[in-house]
Scaffold this motif. Structure first.
Motif, PDB file in Angstrom:
ATOM      1  N   ALA A   1       0.848  -1.189   0.000  1.00 34.70           N
ATOM      2  CA  ALA A   1       0.000   0.000   0.000  1.00 34.70           C
ATOM      3  C   ALA A   1       0.883   1.238   0.000  1.00 34.70           C
ATOM      4  O   ALA A   1       2.042   1.188   0.430  1.00 34.70           O
ATOM      5  CB  ALA A   1      -0.912  -0.005   1.219  1.00 34.70           C
ATOM      6  N   PRO A   2       0.355   2.361  -0.457  1.00 35.10           N
ATOM      7  CA  PRO A   2       1.146   3.604  -0.480  1.00 35.10           C
ATOM      8  C   PRO A   2       1.683   3.953   0.901  1.00 35.10           C
ATOM      9  O   PRO A   2       0.940   3.955   1.887  1.00 35.10           O
ATOM     10  CB  PRO A   2       0.130   4.645  -0.954  1.00 35.10           C
ATOM     11  N   GLY A   3       2.995   4.184   0.967  1.00 35.26           N
ATOM     12  CA  GLY A   3       3.608   4.579   2.221  1.00 35.26           C
ATOM     13  C   GLY A   3       3.824   3.463   3.214  1.00 35.26           C
ATOM     14  O   GLY A   3       4.235   3.713   4.355  1.00 35.26           O
ATOM     15  N   LYS A   4       3.548   2.229   2.792  1.00 33.66           N
ATOM     16  CA  LYS A   4       3.709   1.090   3.703  1.00 33.66           C
ATOM     17  C   LYS A   4       4.685   0.084   3.138  1.00 33.66           C
ATOM     18  O   LYS A   4       4.995   0.090   1.951  1.00 33.66           O
ATOM     19  CB  LYS A   4       2.352   0.430   3.958  1.00 33.66           C
ATOM     20  N   GLU A   5       5.171  -0.807   4.011  1.00 33.75           N
ATOM     21  CA  GLU A   5       6.088  -1.857   3.584  1.00 33.75           C
ATOM     22  C   GLU A   5       5.333  -2.953   2.839  1.00 33.75           C
ATOM     23  O   GLU A   5       4.140  -3.154   3.046  1.00 33.75           O
ATOM     24  CB  GLU A   5       6.802  -2.456   4.802  1.00 33.75           C
ATOM     25  N   ARG A   6       6.061  -3.660   1.981  1.00 27.29           N
ATOM     26  CA  ARG A   6       5.462  -4.785   1.279  1.00 27.29           C
ATOM     27  C   ARG A   6       5.102  -5.868   2.282  1.00 27.29           C
ATOM     28  O   ARG A   6       5.861  -6.152   3.202  1.00 27.29           O
ATOM     29  CB  ARG A   6       6.417  -5.310   0.225  1.00 27.29           C
ATOM     30  N   GLU A   7       3.930  -6.472   2.052  1.00 24.63           N
ATOM     31  CA  GLU A   7       3.393  -7.492   2.959  1.00 24.63           C
ATOM     32  C   GLU A   7       3.159  -8.780   2.187  1.00 24.63           C
ATOM     33  O   GLU A   7       2.488  -8.780   1.156  1.00 24.63           O
ATOM     34  CB  GLU A   7       2.066  -6.978   3.556  1.00 24.63           C
ATOM     35  N   GLY A   8       3.691  -9.869   2.686  1.00 22.57           N
ATOM     36  CA  GLY A   8       3.403 -11.176   2.119  1.00 22.57           C
ATOM     37  C   GLY A   8       2.049 -11.643   2.601  1.00 22.57           C
ATOM     38  O   GLY A   8       1.829 -11.724   3.812  1.00 22.57           O
ATOM     39  N   ILE A   9       1.107 -11.921   1.685  1.00 17.08           N
ATOM     40  CA  ILE A   9      -0.244 -12.220   2.121  1.00 17.08           C
ATOM     41  C   ILE A   9      -0.688 -13.654   1.842  1.00 17.08           C
ATOM     42  O   ILE A   9      -1.577 -14.151   2.546  1.00 17.08           O
ATOM     43  CB  ILE A   9      -1.261 -11.243   1.507  1.00 17.08           C
ATOM     44  N   ALA A  10      -0.126 -14.321   0.868  1.00 16.81           N
ATOM     45  CA  ALA A  10      -0.592 -15.673   0.565  1.00 16.81           C
ATOM     46  C   ALA A  10       0.517 -16.470  -0.098  1.00 16.81           C
ATOM     47  O   ALA A  10       1.249 -15.948  -0.934  1.00 16.81           O
ATOM     48  CB  ALA A  10      -1.822 -15.643  -0.336  1.00 16.81           C
ATOM     49  N   ARG A  11       0.605 -17.742   0.288  1.00 18.78           N
ATOM     50  CA  ARG A  11       1.605 -18.661  -0.266  1.00 18.78           C
ATOM     51  C   ARG A  11       0.926 -19.999  -0.572  1.00 18.78           C
ATOM     52  O   ARG A  11       0.003 -20.416   0.151  1.00 18.78           O
ATOM     53  CB  ARG A  11       2.748 -18.908   0.718  1.00 18.78           C
ATOM     54  N   ILE A  12       1.416 -20.668  -1.623  1.00 18.87           N
ATOM     55  CA  ILE A  12       0.932 -22.006  -1.929  1.00 18.87           C
ATOM     56  C   ILE A  12       2.100 -22.855  -2.382  1.00 18.87           C
ATOM     57  O   ILE A  12       2.846 -22.476  -3.284  1.00 18.87           O
ATOM     58  CB  ILE A  12      -0.209 -21.983  -2.973  1.00 18.87           C
ATOM     59  N   GLY A  13       2.285 -23.980  -1.726  1.00 21.44           N
ATOM     60  CA  GLY A  13       3.358 -24.884  -2.071  1.00 21.44           C
ATOM     61  C   GLY A  13       3.016 -25.737  -3.284  1.00 21.44           C
ATOM     62  O   GLY A  13       1.867 -25.753  -3.752  1.00 21.44           O
ATOM     63  N   ARG A  14       4.004 -26.473  -3.764  1.00 19.23           N
ATOM     64  CA  ARG A  14       3.808 -27.276  -4.956  1.00 19.23           C
ATOM     65  C   ARG A  14       2.679 -28.295  -4.768  1.00 19.23           C
ATOM     66  O   ARG A  14       1.920 -28.561  -5.707  1.00 19.23           O
ATOM     67  CB  ARG A  14       5.103 -27.995  -5.330  1.00 19.23           C
ATOM     68  N   GLY A  22       0.112 -27.887  -2.879  1.00 16.14           N
ATOM     69  CA  GLY A  22      -1.164 -27.242  -2.591  1.00 16.14           C
ATOM     70  C   GLY A  22      -1.327 -26.723  -1.168  1.00 16.14           C
ATOM     71  O   GLY A  22      -2.376 -26.154  -0.847  1.00 16.14           O
ATOM     72  N   THR A  23      -0.315 -26.890  -0.334  1.00 18.69           N
ATOM     73  CA  THR A  23      -0.409 -26.357   1.026  1.00 18.69           C
ATOM     74  C   THR A  23      -0.417 -24.829   0.979  1.00 18.69           C
ATOM     75  O   THR A  23       0.404 -24.221   0.301  1.00 18.69           O
ATOM     76  CB  THR A  23       0.779 -26.825   1.872  1.00 18.69           C
ATOM     77  N   THR A  24      -1.341 -24.215   1.709  1.00 21.87           N
ATOM     78  CA  THR A  24      -1.495 -22.763   1.672  1.00 21.87           C
ATOM     79  C   THR A  24      -1.237 -22.125   3.033  1.00 21.87           C
ATOM     80  O   THR A  24      -1.372 -22.773   4.078  1.00 21.87           O
ATOM     81  CB  THR A  24      -2.906 -22.374   1.220  1.00 21.87           C
ATOM     82  N   SER A  25      -0.866 -20.856   3.001  1.00 24.76           N
ATOM     83  CA  SER A  25      -0.756 -20.058   4.218  1.00 24.76           C
ATOM     84  C   SER A  25      -1.132 -18.626   3.888  1.00 24.76           C
ATOM     85  O   SER A  25      -0.957 -18.181   2.746  1.00 24.76           O
ATOM     86  CB  SER A  25       0.655 -20.125   4.805  1.00 24.76           C
ATOM     87  N   TYR A  26      -1.653 -17.918   4.899  1.00 33.11           N
ATOM     88  CA  TYR A  26      -2.152 -16.566   4.695  1.00 33.11           C
ATOM     89  C   TYR A  26      -1.736 -15.648   5.831  1.00 33.11           C
ATOM     90  O   TYR A  26      -1.598 -16.071   6.984  1.00 33.11           O
ATOM     91  CB  TYR A  26      -3.688 -16.573   4.631  1.00 33.11           C
ATOM     92  N   ALA A  27      -1.598 -14.373   5.508  1.00 30.66           N
ATOM     93  CA  ALA A  27      -1.416 -13.365   6.547  1.00 30.66           C
ATOM     94  C   ALA A  27      -2.728 -13.216   7.315  1.00 30.66           C
ATOM     95  O   ALA A  27      -3.812 -13.424   6.755  1.00 30.66           O
ATOM     96  CB  ALA A  27      -1.018 -12.039   5.919  1.00 30.66           C
ATOM     97  N   ASP A  28      -2.612 -12.857   8.575  1.00 31.92           N
ATOM     98  CA  ASP A  28      -3.811 -12.686   9.401  1.00 31.92           C
ATOM     99  C   ASP A  28      -4.761 -11.650   8.802  1.00 31.92           C
ATOM    100  O   ASP A  28      -5.982 -11.766   8.947  1.00 31.92           O
ATOM    101  CB  ASP A  28      -3.422 -12.268  10.824  1.00 31.92           C
ATOM    102  N   SER A  29      -4.204 -10.670   8.115  1.00 38.85           N
ATOM    103  CA  SER A  29      -5.017  -9.574   7.583  1.00 38.85           C
ATOM    104  C   SER A  29      -5.980 -10.028   6.487  1.00 38.85           C
ATOM    105  O   SER A  29      -6.966  -9.336   6.205  1.00 38.85           O
ATOM    106  CB  SER A  29      -4.107  -8.466   7.041  1.00 38.85           C
ATOM    107  N   VAL A  30      -5.708 -11.188   5.862  1.00 35.93           N
ATOM    108  CA  VAL A  30      -6.562 -11.647   4.760  1.00 35.93           C
ATOM    109  C   VAL A  30      -7.158 -13.024   5.019  1.00 35.93           C
ATOM    110  O   VAL A  30      -7.984 -13.500   4.217  1.00 35.93           O
ATOM    111  CB  VAL A  30      -5.793 -11.661   3.426  1.00 35.93           C
TER     112      VAL A  30
END
Length: 115
Positions: A40-53, A55-63
């Motif tokens: 977001a403008p003026g903010k640091e980059r945030e990792g929000i979602a990941r998916i492994g080969r 299909g395992t997924t992980s998410y930031a609390d914000s989403v």
């Protein structure tokens, strides 16, 4: 040279949904983790979602509970379904694909959540 391109961003009202897509222009050897970050403008980059080969997924609390990541290995593509969008989700969204030798990043797609 392989490029990664995001699509699907735009303007949406609070409470609405968008689906982001990200695809590579060619084949990538040894792909493993794929994911999405946002900034977001003026903010640091945030990792929000990941998916492994596998299909395992992980998410930031914000989403968590609102966003869902998926992938299509045959198409070298990753997707982000975003529901119940909030104004604070307004950001540039970047995807990445990890290959055997390097990480491929897209140039970003803007998502604006506003009434």
């Amino acid at each position: 040279q392989v490029h990664v391109v995001e699509s699907g961003g735009g303007l949406v009202q609070p409470g609405g949904s968008l689906r982001l897509s990200c695809a590579a222009s060619g084949s990538i050897s040894g792909i493993n983790t794929m994911g999405w970050d946002r900034q977001a403008p003026g903010k640091e980059r945030e990792g929000i979602a990941r998916i492994g080969r596998g299909g395992t997924t992980s998410y930031a609390d914000s989403v968590k509970g609102r966003f869902s990541i998926s992938r299509d290995n045959a198409k070298y593509a990753v997707y982000l379904q975003m529901n119940s969008l909030k104004p604070e989700d307004t950001s540039v969204y970047y995807c990445f694909i990890n290959g055997r030798d390097m990480t491929y990043w897209g140039n970003g797609t803007l998502v604006t959540v506003s009434s």
